[in-house]
Scaffold this active site. Structure first.
Site, short mmCIF file in Angstrom:
data_model
loop_
_atom_site.label_atom_id
_atom_site.label_comp_id
_atom_site.label_asym_id
_atom_site.label_seq_id
_atom_site.Cartn_x
_atom_site.Cartn_y
_atom_site.Cartn_z
N THR A 131 13.74 39.75 75.91
CA THR A 131 14.48 40.74 75.82
C THR A 131 14.84 40.28 74.17
O THR A 131 15.96 38.67 74.54
CB THR A 131 16.12 40.83 75.93
OG1 THR A 131 15.25 41.25 77.17
CG2 THR A 131 16.49 42.26 75.46
N LYS A 184 13.06 47.81 74.63
CA LYS A 184 14.06 47.56 75.17
C LYS A 184 15.38 47.36 74.92
O LYS A 184 16.01 47.92 75.36
CB LYS A 184 13.28 45.81 75.47
CG LYS A 184 14.19 45.10 76.04
CD LYS A 184 14.07 45.58 77.77
CE LYS A 184 15.20 45.18 78.59
NZ LYS A 184 14.96 44.35 79.37
N CYS A 188 21.69 41.24 81.66
CA CYS A 188 21.22 42.57 80.96
C CYS A 188 22.01 42.89 79.55
O CYS A 188 22.30 42.60 78.62
CB CYS A 188 19.76 42.92 81.57
SG CYS A 188 18.95 42.04 82.19
C1 UDX Z 1 18.72 47.07 83.43
C2 UDX Z 1 18.42 48.19 82.78
O1 UDX Z 1 18.39 48.76 84.35
C3 UDX Z 1 16.80 47.58 82.94
O2 UDX Z 1 16.18 48.84 82.76
C4 UDX Z 1 16.34 45.88 82.05
O3 UDX Z 1 15.36 46.63 82.07
C5 UDX Z 1 18.04 45.61 82.75
O4 UDX Z 1 19.44 45.14 82.71
P1 UDX Z 1 20.31 45.80 86.36
O5 UDX Z 1 21.03 44.62 85.09
O6 UDX Z 1 19.95 45.44 87.11
O7 UDX Z 1 19.12 46.41 84.68
O8 UDX Z 1 21.87 47.01 86.08
P2 UDX Z 1 21.35 48.35 86.68
O9 UDX Z 1 20.58 49.00 87.82
O10 UDX Z 1 21.47 48.95 85.64
O11 UDX Z 1 22.86 47.90 86.87
C6 UDX Z 1 23.67 47.61 85.83
C7 UDX Z 1 25.23 47.46 85.53
O12 UDX Z 1 26.01 49.14 85.53
C8 UDX Z 1 25.77 47.66 86.65
O13 UDX Z 1 27.12 46.71 86.75
C9 UDX Z 1 26.09 48.71 87.70
O14 UDX Z 1 27.77 48.41 88.71
C10 UDX Z 1 26.41 49.23 86.36
N1 UDX Z 1 26.64 50.80 86.72
C11 UDX Z 1 25.48 51.81 86.32
C12 UDX Z 1 27.36 51.70 86.87
O15 UDX Z 1 28.65 51.08 86.62
N2 UDX Z 1 27.25 53.26 86.42
C13 UDX Z 1 26.01 53.80 86.99
O16 UDX Z 1 26.16 55.11 86.85
C14 UDX Z 1 24.67 53.10 86.67
#
Ligand code: UDX
Length: 433
Positions: free
Chosen positions: A121, A204, A260
């Site tokens: 990214t 992204k 991320c």
């Molecule tokens: C994210 C993106 O989803 C992914 O597409 C990208 O490539 C990388 O970043 P990731 O970091 O694995 O992926 O986590 P994700 O499942 O998106 O959750 C991110 C954060 O948001 C977590 O801390 C999660 O607890 C929080 N979250 C997620 C919430 O607080 N509420 C929600 O409804 C969803």
């Protein structure tokens, strides 16, 4: 196809294993010898469901190997760059030193017809700059962002929602090479967006900015719910039935963390400022602030259930990873809250099914125990900070039998308040009465 993957962190290790699983011949390169040794033995350097099995199987076929020697990428025709782009220590901007180093080390081994594919990214404009550097070798550059979620990384790589190819206009050979790499996903009908470098880079960060905004939106509603007696989880259900809104990523709670979302929205703001369009992304500053305020609110709730101060109180922290099914504690709201409470004088005992080792590395001063029951033993308050399945299924009576005070704060809105209150617990949550 013969493929190399430069950088074997989260993204690269999963990508290399998945490409070999698809039948390609893959060499993964990383500068960290310990990591290469682990991967070569079929062990994942981080917790990711399905990855160890995939690594072991792919290594056994002879199609996947790992090395620290970049010279071994000679012979591959497609080179994926999957190194990290963390936030710089002293600003919001992304640190591109690993991307620049990866490209610099590839230059001597590239030849005409090779394709370099950026997956990291990066700030918009990076690919165009790198393409110029590569041009002299006769190789070409494409930008092919990844959207994998930790915990689902294997599935997201083998069966992505979409493929995005950022190419130099008219570079049909790059499209053909990427189509060969992703033949299985394309045959399965995966949508493919072929575009320019800038759009691919922006896709992204725009996707992550949107997801972060959705989470902070519902957390802003939680702040309003907290002063009005409304229930943010019911609010989310009700607005989520509207297809245009959708219920996913509307879980209010402790907010987002990880490697991320936080750094990508900050990097995006920093780049927008350089481009003179910082006003366009001013709202992301608010998204970030709402997110960080949730952690303070969690500390306030802990204080409230402890009778006004956490000093000297025994607090059980359930969950340290930034989300379930991960051992990642980068920018983890849970670990942050645990550390803040200890700094306020609480006696914190923390646990997590997978993230104790990773937490200990960054916060060696916290006390870690293996199970929820041990964490809760004699506790004045229990805080649920990461919604692991085993915590969602906790029995209020069993946990109640070991604590000193039946008080729980649900930082992820993942428990049934009725069941906990019926078992004699004081139940508090973010955004719920
Ligand atoms: C994210 C993106 O989803 C992914 O597409 C990208 O490539 C990388 O970043 P990731 O970091 O694995 O992926 O986590 P994700 O499942 O998106 O959750 C991110 C954060 O948001 C977590 O801390 C999660 O607890 C929080 N979250 C997620 C919430 O607080 N509420 C929600 O409804 C969803």
């Amino acid at each position: 196809m013969k493929i190399s993957v430069i950088g074997c962190g989260y993204l690269g290790a999963v990508h290399a294993a998945c490409m070999a699983d698809l039948g390609h011949e893959v060499v993964g390169v990383d500068v960290d010898p310990a990591r290469i040794e682990q991967l070569s033995a079929g062990r994942a350097p981080f917790y990711e469901p399905g990855l160890p099995e995939l690594l072991t199987a792919a290594i056994a076929t002879g199609r996947l190997r790992f090395t620290t020697d970049l010279d071994e990428v000679r012979g591959a025709s497609v080179h994926f760059v999957a190194v990290g782009t963390p936030q710089l220590g002293d600003s919001y901007a992304a640190d591109l030193r690993f991307v620049d180093a990866a490209i610099a080390s590839l230059l001597p081994v590239l030849g005409p017809g090779d394709l370099v594919v950026g997956k990291s990214t990066v700030p918009v404009g990076t690919a165009a700059r790198l393409a110029e550097l590569i041009e002299g070798t006769g190789a070409r550059l494409a930008w092919n962002p990844e959207f994998l979620r930790e915990g689902y990384a294997v599935k997201d790589t083998l069966a992505p929602d979409r493929l995005v190819y950022g190419i130099r206009p008219g570079d049909d050979a790059a499209v053909a090479a990427l189509d060969d790499v992703y033949a299985a996903a394309i045959a399965a009908g995966t949508p493919r967006v072929i575009t320019d470098y800038a759009t691919a880079e922006l896709v992204k960060v725009a996707a992550n900015a949107f997801l972060a905004t959705k989470i902070s939106f519902i957390n802003a509603m939680a702040e309003v719910a907290e002063v009005t007696g409304a229930d943010v989880t019911q609010l989310a259900d009700a607005i989520g039935y509207d297809d245009r809104i959708g219920r996913r990523f509307l879980n209010a709670g402790l907010g987002f963390g990880g490697g991320c979302l936080p750094k990508d929205i900050r990097g995006f703001m920093a780049r927008a400022e350089e481009l003179g369009v910082d006003q366009a992304l001013g709202f992301l500053r608010e998204v970030d602030s709402i997110n960080l305020r949730r952690r303070e609110r969690m500390v306030d709730l802990a204080r409230e259930v402890c009778g006004g101060s956490v000093e000297g109180k025994r607090i059980a922290v359930l969950g340290l990873a930034f989300k379930p099914d991960s051992d990642d504690v980068r920018d983890s709201p849970a670990l942050d809250v645990a550390a803040r409470l200890q700094e306020l004088g609480a006696i914190v005992r923390a646990t997590d099914p997978q993230a104790i080792g990773t937490s200990r590395r960054v916060r060696p001063d916290l006390t870690y125990v293996p199970t929820a029951i041990e964490a809760a033993d004699g506790a004045d308050a229990v805080l649920l900070l990461t919604e692991w399945k085993e915590y969602r299924g906790l029995d209020p009576a069993e946990l109640g039998s070991v604590v000193a005070v039946r008080a729980i704060v649900d930082g992820r809105n993942c428990l049934d308040p009725g069941a906990w209150r019926a078992a004699g617990w004081t139940y508090r949550a973010l955004g719920r009465p």
